[in-house]
Motif scaffolding. Structure first.
Motif, short mmCIF file in Angstrom:
data_model
loop_
_atom_site.label_atom_id
_atom_site.label_comp_id
_atom_site.label_asym_id
_atom_site.label_seq_id
_atom_site.Cartn_x
_atom_site.Cartn_y
_atom_site.Cartn_z
N GLY A 1 -15.68 -12.71 0.38
CA GLY A 1 -14.69 -13.67 0.87
C GLY A 1 -13.26 -13.18 0.65
O GLY A 1 -13.03 -12.24 -0.11
N LYS A 2 -12.32 -13.84 1.31
CA LYS A 2 -10.92 -13.37 1.24
C LYS A 2 -10.33 -13.47 -0.15
O LYS A 2 -9.56 -12.61 -0.58
CB LYS A 2 -10.04 -14.16 2.23
CG LYS A 2 -9.96 -15.64 1.90
CD LYS A 2 -9.14 -16.42 2.90
CE LYS A 2 -9.04 -17.89 2.50
NZ LYS A 2 -10.33 -18.57 2.28
N ASP A 3 -10.71 -14.56 -0.88
CA ASP A 3 -10.09 -14.77 -2.18
C ASP A 3 -10.54 -13.72 -3.19
O ASP A 3 -9.73 -13.17 -3.93
CB ASP A 3 -10.42 -16.18 -2.69
CG ASP A 3 -9.91 -17.24 -1.72
OD1 ASP A 3 -8.70 -17.23 -1.46
OD2 ASP A 3 -10.73 -18.02 -1.20
N CYS A 4 -11.86 -13.44 -3.18
CA CYS A 4 -12.30 -12.41 -4.12
C CYS A 4 -11.91 -11.01 -3.64
O CYS A 4 -11.86 -10.07 -4.43
CB CYS A 4 -13.79 -12.52 -4.45
SG CYS A 4 -14.86 -12.64 -3.04
N MET B 1 -13.20 -14.66 -11.01
CA MET B 1 -13.50 -15.40 -9.80
C MET B 1 -12.28 -15.68 -8.94
O MET B 1 -11.18 -15.88 -9.45
CB MET B 1 -14.21 -16.71 -10.16
CG MET B 1 -15.51 -16.45 -10.91
SD MET B 1 -16.44 -17.93 -11.23
CE MET B 1 -16.80 -18.48 -9.58
N GLY B 2 -12.50 -15.73 -7.63
CA GLY B 2 -11.43 -16.00 -6.68
C GLY B 2 -11.31 -17.48 -6.35
O GLY B 2 -10.85 -17.84 -5.28
N THR B 3 -11.74 -18.30 -7.27
CA THR B 3 -11.67 -19.75 -7.07
C THR B 3 -10.21 -20.20 -7.11
O THR B 3 -9.41 -19.67 -7.88
CB THR B 3 -12.45 -20.46 -8.20
OG1 THR B 3 -13.76 -19.89 -8.24
CG2 THR B 3 -12.53 -21.95 -7.96
N ARG B 4 -9.88 -21.15 -6.23
CA ARG B 4 -8.54 -21.75 -6.24
C ARG B 4 -8.65 -23.26 -6.44
O ARG B 4 -9.67 -23.85 -6.12
CB ARG B 4 -7.82 -21.40 -4.93
CG ARG B 4 -7.54 -19.89 -4.82
CD ARG B 4 -6.71 -19.55 -3.60
NE ARG B 4 -7.49 -19.55 -2.38
CZ ARG B 4 -7.32 -20.39 -1.37
NH1 ARG B 4 -6.37 -21.32 -1.43
NH2 ARG B 4 -8.08 -20.31 -0.31
N LYS B 5 -7.57 -23.86 -6.95
CA LYS B 5 -7.59 -25.30 -7.29
C LYS B 5 -8.03 -26.17 -6.13
O LYS B 5 -8.63 -27.23 -6.32
CB LYS B 5 -6.20 -25.75 -7.76
CG LYS B 5 -5.86 -25.27 -9.16
CD LYS B 5 -5.45 -26.40 -10.07
CE LYS B 5 -5.71 -25.97 -11.48
NZ LYS B 5 -4.85 -26.45 -12.52
N THR B 6 -7.72 -25.73 -4.91
CA THR B 6 -8.03 -26.55 -3.74
C THR B 6 -9.49 -26.43 -3.33
O THR B 6 -9.93 -27.13 -2.42
CB THR B 6 -7.13 -26.13 -2.56
OG1 THR B 6 -7.16 -24.69 -2.47
CG2 THR B 6 -5.71 -26.58 -2.76
N ASP B 7 -10.27 -25.52 -3.99
CA ASP B 7 -11.70 -25.44 -3.69
C ASP B 7 -12.39 -26.70 -4.24
O ASP B 7 -11.89 -27.31 -5.18
CB ASP B 7 -12.32 -24.19 -4.36
CG ASP B 7 -11.90 -22.90 -3.68
OD1 ASP B 7 -11.48 -22.96 -2.50
OD2 ASP B 7 -11.98 -21.83 -4.32
N PRO B 8 -13.55 -27.06 -3.65
CA PRO B 8 -14.24 -28.26 -4.12
C PRO B 8 -14.54 -28.19 -5.63
O PRO B 8 -14.92 -27.13 -6.12
CB PRO B 8 -15.55 -28.24 -3.33
CG PRO B 8 -15.33 -27.32 -2.19
CD PRO B 8 -14.25 -26.38 -2.57
N ASN C 1 -6.92 -27.66 5.97
CA ASN C 1 -7.92 -27.35 7.00
C ASN C 1 -8.71 -26.07 6.74
O ASN C 1 -9.47 -25.64 7.58
CB ASN C 1 -7.25 -27.18 8.38
CG ASN C 1 -6.22 -28.23 8.65
OD1 ASN C 1 -5.02 -27.95 8.62
ND2 ASN C 1 -6.70 -29.43 8.90
N GLU C 2 -8.53 -25.46 5.58
CA GLU C 2 -9.14 -24.16 5.33
C GLU C 2 -10.65 -24.19 5.51
O GLU C 2 -11.24 -23.24 6.02
CB GLU C 2 -8.79 -23.72 3.89
CG GLU C 2 -9.43 -22.40 3.51
CD GLU C 2 -9.02 -21.94 2.10
OE1 GLU C 2 -8.07 -22.51 1.52
OE2 GLU C 2 -9.68 -21.02 1.59
N ARG C 3 -11.29 -25.29 5.10
CA ARG C 3 -12.75 -25.35 5.16
C ARG C 3 -13.26 -26.12 6.37
O ARG C 3 -14.43 -26.55 6.40
CB ARG C 3 -13.30 -25.93 3.85
CG ARG C 3 -13.13 -24.96 2.67
CD ARG C 3 -13.51 -25.60 1.36
NE ARG C 3 -14.96 -25.77 1.20
CZ ARG C 3 -15.74 -24.92 0.53
NH1 ARG C 3 -15.23 -23.83 -0.01
NH2 ARG C 3 -17.03 -25.15 0.44
CO LIG Z 1 -12.13 -19.34 -1.33
#
Ligand SMILES: [Co+2]
Ligand SMILES: Cc1cc2nc3c(=O)[nH]c(=O)nc-3n(C[C@H](O)[C@H](O)[C@H](O)COP(=O)(O)O)c2cc1C
Ligand SMILES: Nc1ncnc2c1ncn2[C@@H]1O[C@H](COP(=O)(O)OP(=O)(O)OP(=O)(O)O)[C@@H](O)[C@H]1O
Ligand SMILES: [K+]
Ligand SMILES: [Mg+2]
Length: 495
Positions: free
Chosen positions: A313-316, A393-400, A488-490
């Motif tokens: 994925g883009k974040d990682c 991890m490429g997790t961001r605050k806006t992720d679920p 709208n990312e997801r």
């Molecule tokens: Co992501």
């Protein structure tokens, strides 16, 4: 360019010998290596020929190449087995026989011991009667090489094993060097189709045709440019003039600044951003991510304890680059691989699979692969790799379910216990894309087709917010980096 001296070009022909290559059992990499080195030596490689282990073929090709080119380099067929026929073939090309060369016999005796010198090994000493032995010199130590390369006239017979060929070539490369010229090259990257710029290229190529060779190479899969224009010349002044003219002849905005070695320069570029005085969102985000990764490297005693959660994925992908940059900066001479964890979904996109595998090559990753549910496979990771303590991890605050996370958060109590390190937790969508694009990083091709977040094939679609009708009336999608993100990312994800 008019030249008063007679600078006749130095040319070369390469003959790759081996049935295994024609059968597709081995991929020839020697010709690529030789072309690169010869080009840098100012030698024009005119032809590469691949032929089988066939005496007549070798003789015929060598005879022809020897007439046509300044240097002929053969690769393969100099070993001890029945199918090694290059020495015989070259002898035949020069109407001579093979004979045991006393100096080679002596060397083989010394190497293998005189008792064990059987007919097969002796074969390596049976070279054309007119052969010369070329001893290379190690430029740093001044030492003569122990085992020579065999040549006849302008034909040099290299071993086919790439590591041996490469070593031998480097030691002998002064033999091939063009004394009069070295090529200089420049590249121009353009985001226009070749058809839109063909006339401009032609005009400049015509004008400089005596001195500069211009090549045009379309790339249909590059995220940053459509055509690479390459300019080569032995004359630096002519080269830069041609480059300037070509550049200014391109349509407005067509020339893109492209970094072709972003990974080699990772530390340099990332720490340039870290060193900036500005305090905008982008700069602040990069600084924070780097400092979290540095903190992780301080906390854990070895890189064996850390692995990157990498699913393509883009974040990682952004995180992988940051991780690589920080390690490159801290341990410039480090050769070991970084560990990455890829838990493959049951229905992965082939584009994701391809990207993950390419990324492993580019970044020299040790990929730990599992397939199926994440939680179960993290338990498998604990078992199989007990040394791993933390996952980047490429997790961001806006992720679920992620707004409560911090830079360092253990996994939830009902999950296998790992430290989750989240360096880009506070990055927004725009920062991720600015980072990937400004540094010219490779990313999964699905993002150029309108996907903005990736799950698996059964639950992920291009983002409807990026949809448009193109000039042929066909439904198309703009690339992910053009999304103006407002939650709208997801929108292309079912889950
Ligand atoms: Co992501
Ligand atoms: C190393 C790792 C640790 C995770 N730890 C947790 C966790 O502690 N709790 C949790 O609910 N999910 C955890 N997850 C799952 C993620 O929160 C998320 O569901 C998963 O990455 C899929 O994201 P996606 O829906 O954006 O594709 C973890 C995932 C990984 C790869
Ligand atoms: N299957 C997996 N294997 C390894 N790591 C994973 C996996 N799924 C998620 N991760 C980790 O969790 C992070 C967040 O997951 P997510 O699906 O949002 O991917 P991504 O990198 O964010 O890309 P995108 O949001 O565009 O899909 C990833 O960056 C990665 O570090
Ligand atoms: K071309
Ligand atoms: Mg994803």
């Amino acid at each position: 360019m008019s030249s008063s001296t007679d600078e006749r070009p130095v040319t070369a022909g390469i003959i790759i010998v081996g049935d295994e290559i024609l059968k597709g059992q081995t991929q020839d990499t020697n010709s690529h290596f030789l072309c690169k080195r010869l080009f840098a030596l100012g030698v024009q490689v005119k032809r590469i020929s691949v032929i089988g282990d066939d005496l007549e073929e070798i003789a015929k090709e060598v005879a022809e190449f020897s007439q046509k080119f300044t240097h002929v380099i053969t690769s393969g067929g100099v070993g001890p087995t029945h199918d090694d026929m290059t020495f015989e073939g070259v002898a035949k090309a020069f109407n001579t026989e093979t004979v045991a060369h006393p100096e080679l016999v002596k060397l083989l005796e010394k190497y293998f011991g005189p008792e064990s010198l059987d007919a097969a090994k002796m074969k390596m000493a049976e070279v054309p009667a007119t052969a010369q032995l070329q001893y290379g010199v190690n430029k740093s130590t001044g030492e003569k090489t122990k085992y020579p390369l065999v040549s006849v006239a302008n034909v040099y017979m290299f071993p086919g094993v790439p590591s041996l060929l490469e070593r031998a070539f480097v030691l002998l490369e002064d033999t091939f060097k063009n004394p009069n010229s070295t090529f200089h090259t420049l590249e121009l990257y353009v985001n226009q189709n070749e058809t839109n710029i063909a006339s401009q290229i032609k005009q400049v190529a015509e004008k400089f045709k005596q001195a500069v060779v211009i090549g045009s190479y379309p790339d249909f899969h590059n995220s940053y440019y459509k055509v690479k224009l390459s300019l080569e010349s032995t004359n630096l002044h002519q080269l830069t003039s041609a480059y300037d003219e070509l550049k200014s002849s391109m349509p407005e905005g067509a020339v893109v600044s492209y970094e072709k070695d972003p990974i080699g320069k990772a530390a340099e570029h990332v720490y340039e951003i870290v060193g900036r005085q500005q305090d905008d969102v982008f700069t602040r985000s990069v600084k924070q991510a780097v400092s979290v990764i540095e903190e992780a490297l301080d906390k854990y005693t070895s890189l064996e304890e850390i692995c990157l959660g990498f699913n393509g994925g883009k974040d990682c992908t952004a995180l992988l680059h940051l991780f690589h940059a920080v390690v490159q900066k801290r341990y410039p001479d480090r050769k070991g691989k970084l560990q990455a964890l890829y838990i493959r979904s049951r229905l992965p996109f082939p584009e994701v699979e391809l990207f993950v595998s390419n990324a492993c090559q580019r970044y020299n990753l040790e990929l730990i692969r599992y397939e199926g549910r994440i939680k179960e496979n993290l338990a498998a990771l604990k078992q199989g790799h007990p040394g791993v303590k933390a996952v980047l991890m490429g997790t961001r605050k806006t992720d679920p379910y992620s707004d409560h996370l911090e830079s360092f958060s253990m996994t939830d109590p009902d999950w296998p216990q790992f430290m989750r390190v989240n360096p880009i937790l506070n990055w927004n969508y725009e920062v991720v894309w600015r980072f990937l694009r400004e540094l010219c990083l490779p990313y999964c091709s699905l993002y150029d087709q309108g996907y903005t977040s990736l799950g698996s094939m059964n639950n992920t679609h291009p983002n409807p917010m990026l949809q448009f009708i193109d000039h042929n009336g066909i439904v198309s999608y703009k690339p992910a980096y053009e999304l103006v993100e407002n939650g709208n990312e997801r929108d292309g994800r079912n889950t």
